[in-house]
Scaffold this active site. Structure first.
Site, short mmCIF file in Angstrom:
data_model
loop_
_atom_site.label_atom_id
_atom_site.label_comp_id
_atom_site.label_asym_id
_atom_site.label_seq_id
_atom_site.Cartn_x
_atom_site.Cartn_y
_atom_site.Cartn_z
N ARG A 81 0.81 -1.23 0.00
CA ARG A 81 0.00 0.00 0.00
C ARG A 81 0.84 1.27 0.00
NH1 ARG A 81 -4.52 -1.51 4.13
NH2 ARG A 81 -2.64 -1.63 5.34
N HIS A 108 9.35 -23.87 3.17
CA HIS A 108 10.77 -23.67 2.85
C HIS A 108 11.67 -24.79 3.39
CE1 HIS A 108 11.14 -21.74 6.83
NE2 HIS A 108 12.43 -21.89 6.71
N GLU A 151 15.15 -23.42 18.36
CA GLU A 151 15.61 -22.08 18.02
C GLU A 151 16.02 -21.38 19.31
OE1 GLU A 151 13.47 -20.22 14.43
OE2 GLU A 151 11.88 -21.08 15.63
N ASP A 176 3.00 -23.25 13.78
CA ASP A 176 4.06 -22.52 13.08
C ASP A 176 5.12 -23.46 12.50
OD1 ASP A 176 5.34 -19.97 12.43
OD2 ASP A 176 6.82 -20.45 13.97
N HIS A 219 6.40 -27.60 8.47
CA HIS A 219 7.80 -27.96 8.24
C HIS A 219 8.17 -29.35 8.75
CE1 HIS A 219 8.04 -23.84 7.19
NE2 HIS A 219 8.29 -23.34 8.38
C1 BG6 Z 1 9.11 -20.05 9.86
C2 BG6 Z 1 8.45 -19.78 11.19
O1 BG6 Z 1 8.23 -20.71 9.01
O2 BG6 Z 1 10.27 -20.83 10.08
C3 BG6 Z 1 9.41 -19.09 12.14
O3 BG6 Z 1 7.29 -18.97 11.01
C4 BG6 Z 1 10.69 -19.91 12.27
O4 BG6 Z 1 8.82 -18.91 13.42
C5 BG6 Z 1 11.24 -20.23 10.89
O5 BG6 Z 1 11.62 -19.14 13.01
C6 BG6 Z 1 12.41 -21.18 11.01
O6 BG6 Z 1 13.02 -21.31 9.76
P1 BG6 Z 1 14.56 -21.64 9.65
O7 BG6 Z 1 14.79 -21.82 8.19
O8 BG6 Z 1 15.30 -20.49 10.26
O9 BG6 Z 1 14.76 -22.88 10.44
#
Ligand code: BG6
Length: 504
Positions: free
Chosen positions: A60, A194, A232, A251, A256
């Site tokens: 925006r 990812h 993490e 999340d 993942h």
């Molecule tokens: C994301 C989450 O999808 O993946 C984050 O929303 C997380 O909370 C992240 O920190 C971790 O990704 P990576 O590649 O750093 O392990």
């Protein structure tokens, strides 16, 4: 089969990536700055971005093309990992970067976008990759608006990349899919996860299916248990408001880590072709045993960090983070035991855990094999130690196999040692980031590493009883200190099976 394959190269090696326009919705957001633009720049740097490609950012904020280029230049300089920033290359790259400001609810914006896309049609052949890096609540309506504006079809292909989360639960995921699929056919919908693009996760397939010695052992007869850890050390990093609604199970695990588990446990596909591979992942996800809600306390653990002290620094608890309610019931730690009810894996527990503000950053998969049937050495002391295969996803990247060895000297004293493979020392090249791989794949029309709706459905189904149980009960939180390895209940969950977390 090579001739019948619609992809130019079934090994995903020398693919022809056609030129296209990449439209990024949410072009001023964090993901765009940290990952998308640096990855596209990196692809350009390695000449993997085809000539004729243009990138059109939207949000925006009113900005000119020049303003947007300056902002993205700063972002690339800040977030480009392990590669030099080259002024000259940036100038060339920046010339293909454009910006169309506008509100996603405003029909006029879509007309402006259409006009812009038309000016590039000759060089992009009309191919467009739309990337939704916006609030999930807007995904479906943007897809619909693209349809109404006549932007979902055209001379070339039109693909839609959707970031996670795909819904908040099974129902909302299905609703989203119903609305999106009225505009974009499933084969043009690229749901990004990812983790699947990480080199080390892709390598699981090579390790399992390109070697003869591991696969015969890869089953319930030899494997005792599997642990998947994604720890993490960071907290919620200014994303408190989002995270409060999401939590660790949604999340990280629903998407993942269940995808990682599917990669570890799936059957080999007959060919390495997108739907063949995805069929196998989907089958595996569908085989995960669904807990009844009453069983959840036995098989899942919810945690939330409180204040803690790491390296002499005081760390705030989750409830003290900006944007977080003082009585938030959010899970910043989640652990669960899953079983795969098929012939290969019956009875083998898959333990998955993830959390914020844990003792250190590490993501790995540990496969624990059954011990030797009896110890002929050192009978009085501890029994035989199990072999352990650790697939290191990050920050270390490699594979390590632990086995027992004789210690030098007299007698027969044993000690565990390991055989190690390390990406850096074996290949000596930079590992591409997941987003580089996945963006290139989407442009090439290769969905192998993207998730399909049936996979999304199956993984929601696996976590839903846990979510429901957690939502309908009040927990005594916080229950672990920032900088620790998570709540004690998580250790107890494994101890009930005679196991323990590997790194704790
Ligand atoms: C994301 C989450 O999808 O993946 C984050 O929303 C997380 O909370 C992240 O920190 C971790 O990704 P990576 O590649 O750093 O392990």
């Amino acid at each position: 089969m090579a001739g019948a394959n619609p992809f130019t190269d079934e090994l995903r090696f020398d693919r022809r990536v056609p030129p296209c326009a990449i439209v990024i919705f949410g072009a001023n957001g964090d993901l765009t700055k940290r990952k998308l633009i640096p990855s596209l720049y990196r692809l350009a740097f390695e000449r993997r971005l085809p000539e004729g490609c243009v990138i059109i950012g939207n949000s925006r904020t009113p900005l000119s093309d020049e303003d947007y280029r300056e902002k993205m230049k700063a972002a690339v300089k800040q977030y480009l990992e392990e590669s030099p920033f080259e002024e000259g290359l940036w100038e060339t790259f920046a010339r293909s970067l454009y910006y169309v400001p506008g509100d996603l609810n405003d029909v006029q914006f879509y007309s402006a976008l259409k006009e812009k896309l038309e000016t590039f049609e000759a060089q992009t052949n009309g191919n467009v990759l739309y990337y939704l890096s916006i609030q999930p609540s807007q995904y479906a309506s943007v897809a619909e608006c693209l349809g109404v504006a006549g932007l979902s079809q055209g001379r070339g292909w039109r693909r839609l990349v959707i970031e996670k989360p795909f819904g908040r639960d099974l129902n909302t995921a299905r609703e989203l899919n119903d609305r999106v699929s009225k505009v974009f056919p499933e084969k043009e919908v690229y749901r990004i996860d990812h983790y699947l693009g990480k080199e080390t996760v892709q390598n699981v397939l090579a390790f399992r299916f390109a070697n003869g010695i591991f696969e015969p052992l890869w089953n319930r007869r030899y494997v005792n248990s599997v642990q998947i850890t994604a720890a993490e050390s960071i907290g919620v990093e200014g994303r408190g408001a989002y995270y409060q609604e999401s939590g660790a199970l949604r999340d990280m695990i629903q998407n993942h880590l269940l995808q990682v588990m599917a990669t570890i446990a799936m059957e080999p596909s007959a060919i390495f072709e997108p739907d063949a591979v995805r069929d196998e992942r989907a089958k595996l996800l569908r085989s995960i045993r669904i807990w009844k809600e009453a069983e959840v306390p036995q098989h899942a653990v919810k945690g939330q960090y409180g204040p803690g002290r790491v390296g002499g620094n005081d760390l705030a608890g989750f409830r003290q983070e900006p944007g977080v309610a003082p009585d938030a019931q959010t899970d910043t730690y989640a652990a669960a035991t899953f079983y795969v009810d098929n012939w290969r894996w019956a009875g083998v527990p898959f333990y998955i855990r993830t959390g914020k503000r844990l003792a250190r950053r590490v993501t790995d998969i540990a496969i624990r094999f059954n011990s030797a049937p009896l110890s002929i050495f050192n009978r009085e002391n501890d029994g035989p130690r199990p072999n352990l295969l650790v697939i290191k996803i990050q920050p270390e990247e490699g594979i390590s196999l632990r086995f027992q060895s004789k210690q030098p000297g007299g007698g027969m004293r044993l000690r565990p040692v390991s055989m190690d493979f390390n990406y850096g020392s074996s290949f000596g090249v930079r590992t591409p980031t997941a987003y580089e791989t996945l963006l290139e794949d989407a442009m090439a029309g290769d969905a192998t590493l993207y998730t399909r709706q049936d996979m999304v459905d199956a993984s929601w189904r696996a976590v839903e009883p846990i979510l429901n149980h957690w939502n309908s009960h009040k927990f005594d939180l916080p229950n672990y200190e920032a900088g620790s390895w998570g709540p004690r209940e998580s250790d107890d969950m494994l101890a009930r099976n005679g196991h323990h977390w590997r790194l704790a």
